[in-house]
Design a protein around this motif. Structure first.
Motif, short mmCIF file in Angstrom:
data_model
loop_
_atom_site.label_atom_id
_atom_site.label_comp_id
_atom_site.label_asym_id
_atom_site.label_seq_id
_atom_site.Cartn_x
_atom_site.Cartn_y
_atom_site.Cartn_z
N GLY A 1 9.97 3.34 1.15
CA GLY A 1 10.52 3.63 2.46
C GLY A 1 11.08 2.64 2.88
N LEU B 1 10.72 -0.77 3.78
CA LEU B 1 10.51 -2.07 3.16
C LEU B 1 11.54 -2.10 1.98
CD1 LEU B 1 7.47 -4.26 2.50
CD2 LEU B 1 8.56 -3.25 0.65
N HIS C 1 3.28 -8.95 -1.24
CA HIS C 1 3.38 -8.43 -2.56
C HIS C 1 3.64 -9.68 -3.82
CE1 HIS C 1 4.84 -4.70 -0.47
NE2 HIS C 1 3.51 -4.85 0.04
N THR D 1 4.01 -5.66 8.70
CA THR D 1 3.01 -4.81 9.43
C THR D 1 1.61 -5.90 9.93
OG1 THR D 1 1.55 -2.80 9.04
CG2 THR D 1 1.43 -4.58 7.35
N VAL E 1 9.55 -8.71 12.01
CA VAL E 1 10.76 -8.01 11.62
C VAL E 1 11.52 -7.42 13.01
CG1 VAL E 1 10.53 -7.69 9.17
CG2 VAL E 1 9.45 -6.06 10.84
N ALA F 1 6.34 -1.81 12.97
CA ALA F 1 6.82 -3.35 13.07
C ALA F 1 8.03 -3.30 13.43
CB ALA F 1 6.53 -3.91 11.65
F1 GPW Z 1 2.52 -2.49 4.99
N1 GPW Z 1 6.89 -1.11 5.85
C1 GPW Z 1 7.13 -0.25 4.90
F2 GPW Z 1 3.90 -4.03 5.78
O1 GPW Z 1 8.06 0.34 4.76
F3 GPW Z 1 3.72 -3.70 3.64
N2 GPW Z 1 6.13 -0.27 3.69
C2 GPW Z 1 5.23 -0.95 3.68
O2 GPW Z 1 4.21 -1.14 2.91
C3 GPW Z 1 5.13 -1.99 4.84
C4 GPW Z 1 5.85 -1.92 5.91
C5 GPW Z 1 3.88 -2.99 4.76
C6 GPW Z 1 7.65 -1.16 6.76
C7 GPW Z 1 7.65 -1.09 8.47
O3 GPW Z 1 6.59 -0.06 8.47
C8 GPW Z 1 8.81 -0.70 8.99
O4 GPW Z 1 8.27 -0.82 10.52
C9 GPW Z 1 9.88 -1.69 8.99
O5 GPW Z 1 10.80 -1.40 9.69
C10 GPW Z 1 10.12 -2.05 7.46
O6 GPW Z 1 8.97 -2.17 6.49
C11 GPW Z 1 10.98 -3.09 7.17
O7 GPW Z 1 10.69 -4.20 7.63
#
Ligand code: GPW
Length: 844
Positions: free
Chosen positions: A135, A137, A346, A383, A460, A685
């Protein structure tokens, strides 16, 4: 010197054979036919649309390669400091359209394929998404690569070449999500270059023996050795020659099989070792926002994920170090030539891995090594949700990476000594800050390791970065000083998320601003010039007509893919993102039911005054996330009932579009009038699709959370629809739920009524949904009962606003006009300047 000797043979002969970037339609058609004939072994007689897509892709790839070669040669010659973006996910989507846009060859290719009897739009549709991410990230990583190349910044991405990307989502007749594999590499992939000669060996398991000479060094040997093979993906910048690289690692067995075991007659053991080597890069983990520890997986699954993380960081670091060493500089200069960005925790094993290399192989002292490490790494947190913070069981780390566990313990020892020195006797603080969480088993806290091993840490979006400073890393701010903890608000690339997905709007903007597209697409603040046209009736009509055509395009898409007829004379209301309780798709669907019940209770005359609306959902749930899957089931079954209700169906339609992807987003986002970003305050976030919708003139309905706040700051609060409790109230409300619960009937009668209808079976067997409804009735961690009434009130304000169509269009124009800040170009330049200390390095 400018007079370098040609390295081999006769320069003229070489040059005569070299290809440039295609320029005219005739170059392109020649290249296309040539590839069809030789690379694909096909002719005009048997070339279908898919084959034509492949031929066009191979022609485009040759152009990319010309630029890629020049860019890499330029970097090698100038040897600028470079940044490396380590991400387990790169959600790239399709490539052909983007490659042609960035090369400036869209028109020429379109004309060329037409001459050969094909329609470019049909060919583009044949490409499969590269979906190596879950998604936000992973998509952020893809936008940052596009911006780095476009802004001529020397950035390489490093990731894994998964055989299977994010699963394909199917919806069963009952409304359940089913998962099917995504074998995206089953056709040849024209966008990658196998580098079968670029390989590294990566070790797992074995023994780590500390040396007895007091040097702190150790010898790690034995165990399993796996090969990492490089595959390079070209990342073209927009309107520049700069074409950066994304290097993806594939695992393979070091030997085809182990001859010793084989000769001993143990055939199965010999083959097993090769099986497990290939397994490392076999599949993308589909758990978003979940520490593997809580993912309820078998131990085997956890171990494989840990091996993925180490395999990728070890290969990437070895590659980065080899490149640095080729320059002949002393190792102590490393941080002057390399900045390594950790995309979430990660890749955090890169920190002990670099320590291991510097101490055990380069024979530096601990302090010298730690000095290099803490000037090289940068950590982005995505997050503050506790369940998403990665932790690894100590016994597992010890088993898979015995030397790294020693190093982590050593880092922790020196670290806690320093904390003790600054805060003498504060044992609670030591326990809170330790890299090791006590318990059975003990666990390594990866966010703490990433934090102390990095030069800087960032969140972020403004609110999120503040929450990082005041909650999860508060002790670290007190210990290390606040200046280490910054913010870089996320951004999105306007190339894909405006020009490509909404080219009509992009053309209208170009015409209206009288600024060349290639200028404003790289300087997005220029959009502000649109504000002057909000009062221009003719402009508003064109603006609205494009939105309408985008709705019709979406409706056609739904018709052809699902066979469903969507009405387009209605407001389009969209929520598309991963299914997660904190994102509150449940709030949305319960709001839809509330609207349905309200419409049902009206007379036809009353109903006829209502705003017509079509609600769209799309998104995947983690395969083991039961509540999220139940939410999908509820949405699908509500849709079934209300779309068939003759009383209401002219006023309310509902669709769940299966298998959400980047390319589906490209059709949905431009068609939206209003999109929903309704996370419980303090949990999202940033969010990045909020930016994409607003860039395309969709208005935002949301909570005061993440980047929604900064969007509202830009466009003005009267152009967004905010509702719900604010972040500071959340903790207190949760306390109230736990210690002073109020029955829903009393607290929120409108919601109680909706829940009762679901329970009573209005949308099929009510019992099925009890576990979902109980998350609201008991505990209500995400505060649906607190925010429901203000949500319904906000939806009513959206309806009222939409009924004044002229004013709505003005809001839409103002929104797009103020999106300049949210270009990923701005974000990547902030990283380059304030974090990595990098300079733009154009191809000369
Ligand atoms: F949990 N985000 C995501 F922080 O897509 F790792 N997957 C994830 O596993 C995590 C964060 C983690 C997203 C956030 O939820 C979103 O709010 C943010 O816009 C996006 O990361 C990019 O920073």
């Amino acid at each position: 010197t400018g007079k370098e000797k040609w390295p081999k043979g006769e320069e003229e002969v070489w040059k005569a054979g070299m290809r440039g970037v295609d320029k005219d339609v005739s170059d392109i058609t020649k290249s296309f036919v040539n590839h069809a004939q030789t690379s694909l072994a096909r002719q005009a007689y048997n070339l279908d649309d898919f084959g034509a897509y492949e031929a066009a892709a191979l022609a485009a790839r040759d152009d990319l390669l010309v630029n890629w070669n020049e860019t890499q040669l330029n970097y090698t010659r100038k040897n600028p400091k470079r940044a490396y973006y380590l991400s387990l996910e790169f959600l790239m989507g399709r490539t052909l359209d983007n490659a042609l846009l960035n090369l400036g060859l869209k028109g020429e290719f379109e004309e060329g394929v037409k001459k050969l009897g094909f329609n470019m739009e049909d060919l583009l549709e044949k490409e499969r998404d590269a979906a190596l991410g879950n998604g936000g990230l992973g998509r952020l990583a893809a936008c940052y690569l596009d911006s780095s190349a476009s802004q001529e910044i020397p950035v390489w991405g490093y990731g894994l070449r998964y055989q299977y990307g994010i699963f394909q989502q199917l919806i069963s007749p009952e409304g359940n999500q089913l998962e099917a594999p995504d074998p995206w590499l089953e056709h040849q992939n024209p966008w990658e270059l196998p580098r079968l000669d670029v390989t590294y060996e990566v070790r797992f398991y074995g023994h780590a023996e500390r040396s007895s000479d007091g040097s702190g060094r150790a010898n790690w040997s034995g165990g399993q050795e796996v090969m990492a093979v490089a595959y390079d993906v070209m990342i073209p910048g927009y309107n520049t020659k700069t074409t950066n690289n994304l290097r993806l690692w594939q695992s393979k067995p070091k030997r085809g099989f182990d001859l010793n075991s084989f000769n001993a007659g143990n055939y199965e053991a010999a083959v097993e070792s090769s099986n497990s080597a290939a397994a490392i890069t076999s599949v993308l983990y589909p758990n978003d926002h979940t520490s593997t520890d809580l993912a309820n997986e078998a131990t085997v699954g956890k171990e494989l994920r840990l091996k993925q993380q180490y395999f990728w960081t070890a290969a990437s670091l070895a590659d980065i170090l080899r490149r640095f060493k080729n320059t002949g500089k002393p190792i102590t200069d490393f941080p002057d030539y390399a900045a390594i960005q950790l995309n979430d925790t990660h890749p955090t094993l890169a920190i002990p891995e670099l320590m291991r290399i510097l101490i055990d192989e380069e024979e530096l002292s601990w302090n010298q090594a730690w000095q290099i490490v803490t000037n090289t790494f940068f950590y982005t947190n995505h997050t503050v949700l506790p369940e998403a913070l990665e932790k690894w069981a100590v016994p597992l780390v010890e088993h898979v990476l015995p030397r790294h566990l020693q190093i982590i313990y050593d880092i922790n020892m020196y670290f806690l000594q320093a904390v003790e020195k600054k805060f003498p006797g504060d044992r609670d603080r030591l326990a809170r800050m330790s890299l090791i969480e006590e318990g059975y088993p003990k666990q390594v806290r990866m966010a703490h390791l990433a934090c102390i091993g990095s030069r800087k840490v960032n969140g972020v979006a403004e609110l999120h970065s503040e929450l990082v400073r005041t909650t999860i890393l508060k002790d670290f701010v007190e210990f290390e000083g606040v200046s280490k903890f910054g913010n870089v608000t996320n951004g999105v690339t306007p190339r894909r998320w405006l020009d490509q997905c909404n080219h009509e709007l992009s053309d209208l903007i170009t015409k209206t601003l009288k600024i060349e597209k290639k200028v404003w697409l790289k300087d997005l603040a220029k959009l502000e010039g649109l504000l002057a046209f909000t009062e221009d009736k003719n402009f508003r009509e064109q603006w609205a007509a494009i939105k309408q055509r985008n709705k019709e395009r979406l409706a056609r898409h739904v018709q052809t893919t699902l066979g469903l007829t969507v009405r387009t004379d209605a407001m389009f209301d969209v929520q598309i993102k991963r299914l997660h309780e904190y994102k509150r798709q449940t709030l949305n669907i319960l709001g839809v039911i509330h609207r349905y019940l309200t419409l049902k209770s009206m007379t036809p005359a009353e109903r006829s005054k209502c705003n017509r609306k079509v609600v769209f959902f799309a998104g995947k749930a983690a395969p083991a996330y039961y509540i999220a899957k139940l939410t999908i089931r509820l949405i699908v079954n509500v849709a079934r009932v209300i779309n068939a209700d003759a009383d209401t169906k002219d006023f309310l339609q509902l669709y769940f579009l299966p298998d959400y992807s980047v390319s589906l987003a490209e059709v949905l986002i431009p068609a939206s009038d209003i999109s929903q970003h309704i996370s419980t305050a303090g949990t999202e976030a940033s969010g990045t699709s909020n930016m994409k919708f607003c860039l395309n003139g969709g208005l935002l309905l949301g909570t005061v959370d993440g980047a929604n706040i900064e969007i509202a700051e830009e466009v003005g609060e009267n152009n967004v629809f905010f509702f719900g409790h604010l972040t500071p109230a959340v903790e207190d409300l949760r306390y109230q739920h736990a210690y002073h619960p109020v029955p829903i009937e009393q607290k929120c009668p409108a919601l109680a009524k909706v829940l009762n209808e679901v329970s009573a079976g209005m949308f099929g067997d009510g019992g099925v949904y009890e576990p979902l409804l109980n998350t609201i009735r008991q505990g209500d961690y995400y505060l649906l009962t607190d925010d429901f009434d203000s949500y319904i009130a906000a939806l009513a304000m959206v309806d009222d606003a939409y009924l004044d169509r002229d004013e709505w269009i003005k809001k839409s124009i103002r929104t797009t006009a103020k999106m300049g800040k949210f270009s990923s170009d701005r974000a990547i330049l902030e990283y380059a300047e304030s974090y990595w200390n990098l300079e733009q390095t154009p191809v000369s």
